[in-house]
Design an enzyme around this catalytic site. Structure first.
Site, PDB file in Angstrom:
ATOM      1  N   TYR A  81      11.013 -12.528  34.067  1.00  0.00           N
ATOM      2  CA  TYR A  81      10.168 -13.389  33.200  1.00  0.00           C
ATOM      3  C   TYR A  81      10.364 -13.254  31.713  1.00  0.00           C
ATOM      4  O   TYR A  81      10.914 -11.882  31.450  1.00  0.00           O
ATOM      5  CB  TYR A  81       8.603 -12.820  33.390  1.00  0.00           C
ATOM      6  CG  TYR A  81       7.628 -13.561  32.463  1.00  0.00           C
ATOM      7  CD1 TYR A  81       7.176 -14.887  33.084  1.00  0.00           C
ATOM      8  CD2 TYR A  81       7.231 -13.049  31.470  1.00  0.00           C
ATOM      9  CE1 TYR A  81       6.671 -15.736  32.337  1.00  0.00           C
ATOM     10  CE2 TYR A  81       6.352 -13.794  30.694  1.00  0.00           C
ATOM     11  CZ  TYR A  81       6.007 -14.948  31.101  1.00  0.00           C
ATOM     12  OH  TYR A  81       5.051 -15.993  30.288  1.00  0.00           O
TER      13      TYR A  81
ATOM     14  N   TRP B 134      10.492 -15.253  27.547  1.00  0.00           N
ATOM     15  CA  TRP B 134      10.898 -16.398  26.840  1.00  0.00           C
ATOM     16  C   TRP B 134      12.125 -16.826  26.372  1.00  0.00           C
ATOM     17  O   TRP B 134      12.429 -17.900  25.982  1.00  0.00           O
ATOM     18  CB  TRP B 134       9.731 -16.403  25.727  1.00  0.00           C
ATOM     19  CG  TRP B 134       8.575 -17.076  25.984  1.00  0.00           C
ATOM     20  CD1 TRP B 134       7.688 -16.629  26.907  1.00  0.00           C
ATOM     21  CD2 TRP B 134       7.917 -18.216  25.270  1.00  0.00           C
ATOM     22  NE1 TRP B 134       6.602 -17.589  26.771  1.00  0.00           N
ATOM     23  CE2 TRP B 134       6.716 -18.293  25.772  1.00  0.00           C
ATOM     24  CE3 TRP B 134       8.389 -18.928  24.049  1.00  0.00           C
ATOM     25  CZ2 TRP B 134       5.794 -19.551  25.494  1.00  0.00           C
ATOM     26  CZ3 TRP B 134       7.387 -19.935  23.669  1.00  0.00           C
ATOM     27  CH2 TRP B 134       6.330 -20.141  24.236  1.00  0.00           C
TER      28      TRP B 134
HETATM   29  N1  MGD Z   1       2.585 -16.461  16.213  1.00  0.00           N
HETATM   30  C1  MGD Z   1       2.773 -16.433  17.533  1.00  0.00           C
HETATM   31  N2  MGD Z   1       2.128 -17.571  18.479  1.00  0.00           N
HETATM   32  C2  MGD Z   1       2.288 -17.684  19.569  1.00  0.00           C
HETATM   33  C3  MGD Z   1       2.840 -16.323  20.436  1.00  0.00           C
HETATM   34  C4  MGD Z   1       3.102 -15.440  19.573  1.00  0.00           C
HETATM   35  O1  MGD Z   1       3.768 -14.322  20.366  1.00  0.00           O
HETATM   36  N3  MGD Z   1       3.248 -15.532  18.264  1.00  0.00           N
HETATM   37  N4  MGD Z   1       2.726 -16.574  21.798  1.00  0.00           N
HETATM   38  C5  MGD Z   1       2.566 -17.789  22.492  1.00  0.00           C
HETATM   39  C6  MGD Z   1       2.325 -17.494  23.970  1.00  0.00           C
HETATM   40  S1  MGD Z   1       3.380 -17.075  24.899  1.00  0.00           S
HETATM   41  C7  MGD Z   1       1.160 -17.999  24.342  1.00  0.00           C
HETATM   42  S2  MGD Z   1       0.605 -18.114  25.992  1.00  0.00           S
HETATM   43  C8  MGD Z   1      -0.040 -18.437  23.565  1.00  0.00           C
HETATM   44  C9  MGD Z   1      -1.177 -17.579  23.793  1.00  0.00           C
HETATM   45  O2  MGD Z   1      -2.342 -18.142  23.246  1.00  0.00           O
HETATM   46  P1  MGD Z   1      -3.777 -17.396  23.375  1.00  0.00           P
HETATM   47  O3  MGD Z   1      -3.753 -16.476  24.650  1.00  0.00           O
HETATM   48  O4  MGD Z   1      -4.701 -18.352  23.232  1.00  0.00           O
HETATM   49  O5  MGD Z   1      -3.459 -16.426  22.019  1.00  0.00           O
HETATM   50  P2  MGD Z   1      -4.175 -15.085  21.527  1.00  0.00           P
HETATM   51  O6  MGD Z   1      -3.799 -14.590  20.308  1.00  0.00           O
HETATM   52  O7  MGD Z   1      -3.941 -13.814  22.553  1.00  0.00           O
HETATM   53  O8  MGD Z   1      -5.788 -15.300  21.666  1.00  0.00           O
HETATM   54  C10 MGD Z   1      -6.352 -16.303  20.885  1.00  0.00           C
HETATM   55  C11 MGD Z   1      -7.714 -15.640  20.263  1.00  0.00           C
HETATM   56  O9  MGD Z   1      -8.781 -15.401  21.304  1.00  0.00           O
HETATM   57  C12 MGD Z   1      -9.786 -14.618  20.748  1.00  0.00           C
HETATM   58  N5  MGD Z   1     -10.235 -13.773  21.797  1.00  0.00           N
HETATM   59  C13 MGD Z   1      -9.744 -12.860  22.689  1.00  0.00           C
HETATM   60  N6  MGD Z   1     -10.605 -12.384  23.614  1.00  0.00           N
HETATM   61  C14 MGD Z   1     -11.566 -13.064  23.368  1.00  0.00           C
HETATM   62  C15 MGD Z   1     -12.999 -13.189  24.228  1.00  0.00           C
HETATM   63  O10 MGD Z   1     -13.048 -12.465  25.300  1.00  0.00           O
HETATM   64  N7  MGD Z   1     -13.825 -14.017  23.824  1.00  0.00           N
HETATM   65  C16 MGD Z   1     -13.549 -15.152  22.915  1.00  0.00           C
HETATM   66  N8  MGD Z   1     -14.378 -15.821  22.471  1.00  0.00           N
HETATM   67  N9  MGD Z   1     -12.403 -14.999  22.016  1.00  0.00           N
HETATM   68  C17 MGD Z   1     -11.392 -14.111  22.663  1.00  0.00           C
HETATM   69  C18 MGD Z   1      -8.852 -13.587  20.045  1.00  0.00           C
HETATM   70  O11 MGD Z   1      -9.652 -13.343  18.876  1.00  0.00           O
HETATM   71  C19 MGD Z   1      -7.591 -14.284  19.927  1.00  0.00           C
HETATM   72  O12 MGD Z   1      -7.134 -14.124  18.351  1.00  0.00           O
HETATM   73  O13 MGD Z   1       0.152 -18.095  22.206  1.00  0.00           O
HETATM   74  C20 MGD Z   1       1.655 -18.790  22.056  1.00  0.00           C
HETATM   75  N10 MGD Z   1       1.644 -18.666  20.421  1.00  0.00           N
HETATM   76  N1  MGD Z   2      -1.721  -6.969  26.285  1.00  0.00           N
HETATM   77  C1  MGD Z   2      -1.081  -8.289  26.213  1.00  0.00           C
HETATM   78  N2  MGD Z   2       0.221  -8.298  26.776  1.00  0.00           N
HETATM   79  C2  MGD Z   2       0.705  -9.732  26.805  1.00  0.00           C
HETATM   80  C3  MGD Z   2       0.206 -10.785  26.416  1.00  0.00           C
HETATM   81  C4  MGD Z   2      -1.280 -10.470  25.678  1.00  0.00           C
HETATM   82  O1  MGD Z   2      -1.962 -11.426  25.298  1.00  0.00           O
HETATM   83  N3  MGD Z   2      -1.932  -9.303  25.707  1.00  0.00           N
HETATM   84  N4  MGD Z   2       0.591 -12.162  26.212  1.00  0.00           N
HETATM   85  C5  MGD Z   2       1.651 -12.242  27.427  1.00  0.00           C
HETATM   86  C6  MGD Z   2       2.196 -13.402  27.204  1.00  0.00           C
HETATM   87  S1  MGD Z   2       1.251 -14.900  27.055  1.00  0.00           S
HETATM   88  C7  MGD Z   2       3.674 -13.515  27.242  1.00  0.00           C
HETATM   89  S2  MGD Z   2       4.288 -14.964  27.358  1.00  0.00           S
HETATM   90  C8  MGD Z   2       4.489 -12.518  27.395  1.00  0.00           C
HETATM   91  C9  MGD Z   2       5.752 -12.479  26.690  1.00  0.00           C
HETATM   92  O2  MGD Z   2       6.800 -11.557  27.042  1.00  0.00           O
HETATM   93  P1  MGD Z   2       8.211 -12.092  26.712  1.00  0.00           P
HETATM   94  O3  MGD Z   2       8.708 -13.205  27.145  1.00  0.00           O
HETATM   95  O4  MGD Z   2       8.776 -11.040  27.820  1.00  0.00           O
HETATM   96  O5  MGD Z   2       8.346 -11.492  25.420  1.00  0.00           O
HETATM   97  P2  MGD Z   2       9.657 -11.549  24.292  1.00  0.00           P
HETATM   98  O6  MGD Z   2       9.527 -10.727  23.444  1.00  0.00           O
HETATM   99  O7  MGD Z   2       9.719 -13.170  23.974  1.00  0.00           O
HETATM  100  O8  MGD Z   2      11.034 -11.252  25.305  1.00  0.00           O
HETATM  101  C10 MGD Z   2      12.163 -12.347  25.142  1.00  0.00           C
HETATM  102  C11 MGD Z   2      13.385 -11.504  25.247  1.00  0.00           C
HETATM  103  O9  MGD Z   2      14.394 -12.363  25.360  1.00  0.00           O
HETATM  104  C12 MGD Z   2      15.495 -11.951  24.636  1.00  0.00           C
HETATM  105  N5  MGD Z   2      16.578 -12.880  24.150  1.00  0.00           N
HETATM  106  C13 MGD Z   2      16.488 -13.830  23.367  1.00  0.00           C
HETATM  107  N6  MGD Z   2      17.440 -14.813  23.523  1.00  0.00           N
HETATM  108  C14 MGD Z   2      18.083 -14.314  24.747  1.00  0.00           C
HETATM  109  C15 MGD Z   2      19.322 -14.760  25.356  1.00  0.00           C
HETATM  110  O10 MGD Z   2      19.896 -15.821  24.963  1.00  0.00           O
HETATM  111  N7  MGD Z   2      19.778 -14.162  26.502  1.00  0.00           N
HETATM  112  C16 MGD Z   2      19.010 -13.029  26.704  1.00  0.00           C
HETATM  113  N8  MGD Z   2      19.679 -12.233  27.951  1.00  0.00           N
HETATM  114  N9  MGD Z   2      17.849 -12.682  26.131  1.00  0.00           N
HETATM  115  C17 MGD Z   2      17.590 -13.094  25.202  1.00  0.00           C
HETATM  116  C18 MGD Z   2      14.871 -11.219  23.443  1.00  0.00           C
HETATM  117  O11 MGD Z   2      15.563 -10.415  22.621  1.00  0.00           O
HETATM  118  C19 MGD Z   2      13.754 -10.620  24.228  1.00  0.00           C
HETATM  119  O12 MGD Z   2      13.853  -9.326  24.239  1.00  0.00           O
HETATM  120  O13 MGD Z   2       3.737 -11.284  26.821  1.00  0.00           O
HETATM  121  C20 MGD Z   2       2.626 -11.050  27.760  1.00  0.00           C
HETATM  122  N10 MGD Z   2       1.947  -9.691  27.326  1.00  0.00           N
HETATM  123 MO    MO Z   3       2.621 -16.562  26.719  1.00  0.00          MO
END
Ligand code: MGD
Ligand code: MGD
Ligand code: MO
Length: 759
Positions: free
Chosen positions: A107, A109
């Site tokens: 898993y 990104w």
């Molecule tokens: N800059 C930036 N943007 C991203 C990402 C990133 O790593 N960096 N990751 C991307 C990815 S992979 C995903 S899946 C999305 C995730 O998108 P989300 O899961 O929606 O993102 P979060 O920032 O975890 O949460 C959004 C807000 O929900 C609020 N929240 C948390 N718990 C609760 C609760 O119990 N109740 C209520 N009402 N609110 C709550 C928090 O204050 C938080 O800031 O974001 C994407 N966008």
């Molecule tokens: N507690 C908590 N945990 C969370 C979340 C949360 O809200 N709370 N959010 C969750 C969510 S929504 C997500 S999507 C996950 C994200 O979790 P990940 O998708 O595992 O996080 P990334 O840091 O984007 O990891 C991508 C990796 O790919 C590597 N990479 C980039 N380009 C290349 C390439 O060309 N080749 C290879 N081999 N590697 C490359 C980067 O260096 C990096 O290490 O985290 C989850 N974890």
């Molecule tokens: Mo995500």
């Protein structure tokens, strides 16, 4: 100079001495992501893996379980040695244990380019070898991905074919946002994004008189004016039930809509009114759980019924224990309002979670690297990785199935960072001690790469040719290489091609093509499927982009509303299922036949809060994508005292003698980390916020329970599924305590490479 693209935006870069020197956001992008600031210096960053490396203990003792992963030195090897060693190990595992013993879920990104997408590459490679144990769903949407297809017939159409910003701007009066509308998150889209219209759309929405009610622990989850309500985290379903109770008891529920477009409302209403359990889920009942005011909830419910209203639920709400309930209950509340399918009314899921909700979808599919067929049937829900590694042969529940964890001997990771994404890192470290071999491809010495037996230096997007592709972005962009591959780094494709050669499956893997030939091949095969003209590959590569047609003016489920027979939903009944017979029949204790409130373990209203009285919100970081380029300038600038910032309410800070800039220890019975204090009245009292993505940095690398000196919240989160239905990631929340760290804080070394010896 060159133009390229990341998941967080397109840009033009200047290149000096083999590295990105500066970036200028793409001209058409109204609201570029601050994470672009992490790109300069990223190609030659000290944390790059400079050559293939093998963990000393694995090289000396051979494959086998080990507690030394993450603590050992590495030995530099040549590409030839690497290929021979790894091919031999893959052959051994397949011959002795079968392909099921390879976990290739991998898993993560990785990068935005569609050909060099690491997960697609590793899946294709492992399929050529006869397959692998795979993973289902994502950390993003683990609960949604299972519950929503059952109750509304789809999950990704909810955001890929969502009601568009322009429709909201024109028609919506009231946006009721559970989880806010965090613009920090709209910077990002999987596969790349060239425009960020959300901020401007909200501006225009307000200018037309639109209003926002934000239920969130953080004031800044909505940028600009809004009516901010901060419920106890994790109680949103109780709040929605309280609102629904008003609609049901004040004749405000749309009975015609519920009868024509939904099934099972009557069963749900018995629960809502307390007919069987004697507990009406009234505003007063909701107030007791959420800490909000009952009269204000009643007034809001009336206002929602009187106006064109969208109920939107952020993805974060389903990344918690019982995460299936919030999107299901949000849908139910919207159904009771009867505006689903009307312009500017109804339901939303993920506005402010990602860029794509609100953006028009493409009218065509995208080019995609074929991954081949996986003959191995064994899989896990993605967030069950530690469960699987720690409990081979044990049975578990998932979505109505009774499955068994396979016995994994080799873990293969390319393009993800489990030390970023997985919960309870101490448990993850023990789990990663179990297999015989752990292989990681990454450009950087991430914590996952440091836990590898075999670490393979990948190129970054900047060092190879590729192109983008995202379902809700109108531009397909060429991503020409900006600079030469650094040190000994190699494209994942070339690494797999060499392994495939050694293992006798080269032709199946490469089909005789170089990577550039693959780009042309993917483009030209795609082109044949289109019913409109696109430029030739040469023309595309020369001009740098192709604009694709989009479907404009969408309202979610408008076609279903117009004609529920022709546009029946993909559910069993073809309707919205407020009661679902299958889920009811599964008889799970943690997910019932209709949405309901379950009391989580980690919440402020429970017994555990006596020991750990603060609710940690572990949300997405504003200054980067996940853990990617944590060493970059934008991410580093966001740190406090060199640690990940933790935000705390002034009253909670004062009670603990904390001031801005202090280093604190954040802890519970699962683990502990250091963080740097920001005092902020925009955080709900008794809530602290610490985003994900600081590279895990154990004070003692040999101790799985070591303090993380950098601030990774996943040392504190519980590795427990959302429920037996989806077993999704529940990492958004954890209860913690915070105290001042009075000793001299250990230095952060996460971005320094491990010790590499040469033999
Ligand atoms: N800059 C930036 N943007 C991203 C990402 C990133 O790593 N960096 N990751 C991307 C990815 S992979 C995903 S899946 C999305 C995730 O998108 P989300 O899961 O929606 O993102 P979060 O920032 O975890 O949460 C959004 C807000 O929900 C609020 N929240 C948390 N718990 C609760 C609760 O119990 N109740 C209520 N009402 N609110 C709550 C928090 O204050 C938080 O800031 O974001 C994407 N966008
Ligand atoms: N507690 C908590 N945990 C969370 C979340 C949360 O809200 N709370 N959010 C969750 C969510 S929504 C997500 S999507 C996950 C994200 O979790 P990940 O998708 O595992 O996080 P990334 O840091 O984007 O990891 C991508 C990796 O790919 C590597 N990479 C980039 N380009 C290349 C390439 O060309 N080749 C290879 N081999 N590697 C490359 C980067 O260096 C990096 O290490 O985290 C989850 N974890
Ligand atoms: Mo995500």
């Amino acid at each position: 100079m060159g133009t390229s693209l990341t998941h967080w935006g397109a840009f033009t870069a200047t290149v000096e001495s083999g590295d990105i020197a500066s970036v200028t956001p793409f001209a058409g992008d109204a609201d570029p992501s601050p994470a672009l600031g992490n790109l300069p210096g990223s190609v030659r960053h000290v944390s790059r893996i400079t050559g293939p490396a093998v963990r000393r203990g694995w090289l000396d003792d051979g494959p086998g379980p080990s507690t030394r992963r993450g603590a050992d030195d590495f030995v530099a090897v040549s590409w030839e040695q690497l290929t021979e060693l790894l091919a031999g190990e893959l052959r051994r595992v397949v011959d002795r244990h079968g392909n099921e013993a390879i976990y290739g879920g991998s898993y993560g990104w990785s990068s935005a380019g569609r050909f060099h997408h690491a997960q697609s590459q590793v899946h294709r490679f492992l399929n050529c070898l006869g397959g692998y144990t795979f993973s289902r769903h994502s950390y993003s949407l683990g609960a949604t991905g299972v519950i929503m297809p059952r109750v509304v017939g789809t999950h990704d159409d909810l955001f890929k074919r969502s009601t568009q910003w322009d429709v909201i701007v024109e028609h919506t009066d009231l946006l009721v946002c559970f989880g806010g509308l965090a613009l920090k998150n709209t910077g990002v889209n999987h596969g790349g994004t060239t425009a960020h219209p959300a901020r401007d759309a909200l501006h225009r929405f307000r200018a037309r008189g639109g209003q926002i009610v934000s239920f969130s622990p953080l004031r800044d989850d909505v940028d600009g004016p809004c009516d901010w309500r901060a419920p106890v985290p994790g109680t949103d379903v109780a709040v929605m039930l309280g609102l629904a109770h008003v609609l049901a008891t004040e004749s405000l529920a749309d009975r015609d809509f519920l009868a024509r477009y939904c099934t099972g409302y009557e069963r749900f209403e018995r629960y809502l009114l307390g007919t069987d359990d004697g507990v009406p889920k009234s505003p007063q009942w909701a107030a007791e759980r959420s800490g909000l005011d009952a009269d204000e909830l009643t007034a809001l419910a009336r206002r929602m019924a009187a106006n064109r209203t969208i109920v939107t639920v952020s993805w974060s709400l389903q990344r918690t224990r019982f995460g299936e309930q919030a999107p299901w209950m949000g849908l139910t509340l919207a159904a009771m309002l009867g505006q689903i399918g009307l312009p500017g009314g109804g339901f939303g899921h993920g506005y402010g979670s990602m860029n794509e909700p609100g953006l028009p979808p493409l009218r065509c599919a995208l080019p995609r690297l074929p991954q081949g067929l996986n003959p191995v049937g064994s899989f896990i829900p993605v967030a069950a990785i530690s469960d699987m590694l720690l409990h081979p042969g044990e049975a578990f529940d998932y979505n109505g199935l009774r499955l068994t964890y396979p016995d994994i001997k080799l873990v293969y990771w390319a393009g993800g960072n489990p030390f970023h994404h997985h919960q309870n890192i101490p448990r993850l470290r023990r789990a990663l001690g179990r297999p015989d071999t752990v292989v990681v491809h990454d450009p950087y010495w991430t914590p996952m790469a440091r836990h590898a037996d075999i670490a393979i230096p990948s190129t970054t997007f900047a060092e190879r040719d590729d192109f983008s592709g995202s379902r809700n972005d109108p531009l397909l962009m060429a991503m020409p290489r900006l600079t030469e591959p650094y040190a000994q780094s190699r494209d994942d494709y070339d690494t797999f091609a060499a392994l495939a050669r050694e293992l006798g499956v080269e032709e199946a893997f490469t089909e005789g093509r170089t990577s550039h030939e693959w780009l042309r091949h993917l483009y030209e095969t795609w082109w044949q499927t289109l019913d409109f003209d696109v430029p030739t590959f040469e023309e595309f590569w020369r001009t740098g982009s192709v604009r694709l047609p989009v479907e404009d003016g969408l309202t979610l489920l408008a076609d279903f509303r117009a004609d529920p027979q022709t546009h029946r939903l993909g559910t069993r009944s073809g309707l919205i299922e407020i009661f679902n017979d299958d889920i009811d029949r599964f008889g799970y204790a943690d997910c019932a036949g209709h949405p309901r409130w379950f009391e989580p373990t980690d919440w402020l209203g429970g017994a555990r809060a006596q020991r750990y009285p603060l609710h940690l919100v572990a949300n997405q970081p504003a200054a980067r994508l996940h853990s990617q380029l944590d060493g970059g300038a934008a991410s580093q600038k966001s740190k406090v005292a060199g640690r990940e910032p933790i935000r705390i309410h002034p009253a909670d800070a004062q009670a603990r003698g904390l001031s801005a800039g202090d280093v604190v220890r954040v802890f519970n019975d699962r683990g502990a980390c250091l963080a740097g204090v920001i005092v902020d009245a925009g955080v709900r009292p008794r809530v602290v916020q610490l985003s994900t993505g600081a590279w895990y940095d154990p004070a003692d690398p040999a101790d799985p329970d070591a303090l993380c000196v950098h601030g990774n919240p996943n040392v504190l989160t519980d590795d427990v599924g959302t429920s037996s239905l989806a077993r999704g990631c529940s990492g958004a929340h954890a209860l913690v305590e915070v105290e001042k760290y009075t000793a001299t804080p250990p230095p952060v070394r996460a971005h320094q490479p491990p010790r590499i010896v040469r033999r």
